[in-house]
Design an enzyme around this catalytic site. Structure first.
Site, mmCIF file in Angstrom:
data_model
loop_
_atom_site.group_PDB
_atom_site.id
_atom_site.type_symbol
_atom_site.label_atom_id
_atom_site.label_comp_id
_atom_site.label_asym_id
_atom_site.label_seq_id
_atom_site.Cartn_x
_atom_site.Cartn_y
_atom_site.Cartn_z
ATOM 1 N N THR A 41 0.765 -0.946 0.000
ATOM 2 C CA THR A 41 -0.166 -0.061 -0.229
ATOM 3 C C THR A 41 0.621 1.345 -0.271
ATOM 4 O O THR A 41 1.150 2.233 -0.340
ATOM 5 C CB THR A 41 -0.696 -0.133 1.200
ATOM 6 O OG1 THR A 41 -1.825 -1.107 1.333
ATOM 7 C CG2 THR A 41 -2.169 1.341 1.857
ATOM 8 N N HIS A 44 1.667 2.205 -3.142
ATOM 9 C CA HIS A 44 0.817 2.734 -3.838
ATOM 10 C C HIS A 44 1.076 4.276 -3.837
ATOM 11 O O HIS A 44 0.935 5.026 -5.333
ATOM 12 C CB HIS A 44 -0.251 2.349 -4.412
ATOM 13 C CG HIS A 44 -0.311 0.982 -4.093
ATOM 14 N ND1 HIS A 44 -0.501 0.518 -5.407
ATOM 15 C CD2 HIS A 44 -1.293 -0.503 -3.589
ATOM 16 C CE1 HIS A 44 -0.912 -0.469 -5.906
ATOM 17 N NE2 HIS A 44 -0.589 -1.530 -4.874
ATOM 18 N N HIS A 64 1.792 2.382 8.138
ATOM 19 C CA HIS A 64 0.841 1.317 8.935
ATOM 20 C C HIS A 64 0.930 0.537 9.905
ATOM 21 O O HIS A 64 0.689 -0.451 10.876
ATOM 22 C CB HIS A 64 -0.572 1.533 8.201
ATOM 23 C CG HIS A 64 -0.091 0.274 7.244
ATOM 24 N ND1 HIS A 64 0.144 0.966 5.908
ATOM 25 C CD2 HIS A 64 -0.546 -1.069 7.082
ATOM 26 C CE1 HIS A 64 0.356 0.282 5.217
ATOM 27 N NE2 HIS A 64 -0.451 -1.184 5.727
ATOM 28 N N CYS A 97 -20.646 1.067 13.875
ATOM 29 C CA CYS A 97 -21.960 0.676 12.858
ATOM 30 C C CYS A 97 -22.216 -1.053 12.936
ATOM 31 O O CYS A 97 -22.104 -1.524 14.736
ATOM 32 C CB CYS A 97 -21.124 0.492 11.643
ATOM 33 S SG CYS A 97 -19.550 -0.463 11.697
HETATM 34 ZN ZN LIG Z 1 -0.050 -2.969 4.801
HETATM 35 ZN ZN LIG Z 2 -17.243 0.438 12.722
#
Ligand SMILES: [Zn+2]
Ligand SMILES: [Zn+2]
Length: 343
Positions: A41, A44, A64, A97
């Site tokens: 990532t 990218h 990350h 959520c």
């Molecule tokens: Zn990753």
């Molecule tokens: Zn959530």
């Protein structure tokens, strides 16, 4: 503090000097970074491709896959104290959520990602919500723990399959494919076949105890797989490359009533012959991130029981200031995991 960030459009990243913000939300911790590792990532974002242009708001500190030491905690942080060593989970769930409320935070509807939607850990310090940190309980060199995030992808994928006494095909021997090979063997797979187009990575696959490796550029994958499996085919196929051609290739090599785990993300929509899936009764399961935190518990059990060859898996180490060299190394393809040592 020093940090590696995307500060302008176009290819590349910059080493910047920014204030480390000590103001924390109630549910956040401030972490002094020990090390971080580079993921696809990040490439990218480095290359500033279409996905990155749409997703990343600049300026953004990236990174990350991180490990560090907690140096400060917000008022409502309950289970972390100063001095704890933590790894980044990288998925930041909303906690509100349907999925968050039903035990599936990793596929939260409002998910944000560290180093993509919020500032990340290619820096001397980063901030994180407590929910997205995992306190390390492993007795290993802490600098290795940056790679627990991608190792967790492999453990999550393996948790969706029972590989014991099975013939397993893994297409894509990047870091996550390599970790899948290692733990598939430890979990009792009969034959693990690693496929890639890079001999460098296939050598690493052998070091992870792959029974067979196939270079898809130079060899006939189908013929070799059929030889290995007595013309029966594969029980479980892990797609870990994202290469458009490999999805169809793997499905074709599967036995009837078998399992395909899709993890690699193709850069464009792809076509698959579904009649193959119907007539062969193939089960397909997508895997994303790590189950929070089922995967992390399993990962620690597995590493404690079987160890993990971090020193073979991590092939290169750089300082934060040498990030340019680190990215060039990854882009060359001649590496396993690349680590950035920060402190
Ligand atoms: Zn990753
Ligand atoms: Zn959530």
């Amino acid at each position: 503090m020093k940090a590696v960030a995307k500060v302008k459009e176009g290819i590349g990243l910059d080493l910047v000097n920014v204030d480390k913000s000590e103001t924390l939300n109630e549910d956040e911790a401030l972490i002094e970074v020990i090390s971080a590792s580079i993921c696809g990532t990040d490439i990218h974002i480095y290359n500033w491709d279409e996905w990155a242009r749409k997703r990343i708001k600049i300026p953004r500190i990236i990174g990350h896959e991180v490990v560090g030491k907690v140096v400060k905690v917000g008022k409502n942080v309950k289970n972390l104290v100063e001095g704890d060593i933590v790894a980044s989970e990288s998925h930041i769930p909303c906690l509100k959520c349907y999925y968050c409320k039903t035990g599936r935070m990793h596929v939260c509807k409002n998910l944000s990602l560290l180093g993509i939607d919020v500032d990340g850990g290619f820096a001397e310090y980063f901030k994180s919500k407590e929910i997205s940190l995992w306190k390390i309980n492993l007795n290993i060199n802490y600098e290795y723990c940056a790679v627990l995030e991608p190792l967790g992808n492999a453990i999550h994928a393996l948790s969706e399959a029972n590989v014991e006494l099975k013939n397993v095909l893994i297409i894509g021997c990047g870091p996550i494919g390599l970790a899948t090979i290692y733990f598939a063997k430890k979990l009792g797979a009969l034959n693990v076949i690693g496929v890639d187009i890079s001999d460098y990575r296939l050598e690493l696959a052998k070091k992870m105890n792959a029974d067979y490796t196939i270079n898809a550029k130079l060899e006939n994958v189908e013929k070799k797989v059929m030889e290995i499996t007595n013309n029966e085919g594969i029980d479980i196929f892990f797609e870990m490359s994202g290469a458009p051609v490999s999805f169809e290739k793997g499905l074709k090599l599967l036995k009837n009533d078998s399992l395909a785990i899709f993890f690699g993300i193709p850069s464009m929509p792809i076509q698959i012959d579904v009649t193959n899936i119907i007539f062969k009764e193939i089960n397909i399961k997508g895997v994303f991130g790590r189950k929070m935190f089922d995967t992390w518990f399993k990962m620690e059990y597995l590493i404690n029981k079987h160890g993990f060859p971090f020193e073979k898996f991590i092939t290169h180490k750089f300082k934060l200031e040498e990030f340019e060299e680190a990215f060039t190394t990854i882009i060359s393809g001649k590496c396993g995991k690349v680590l950035i040592k920060v402190s």
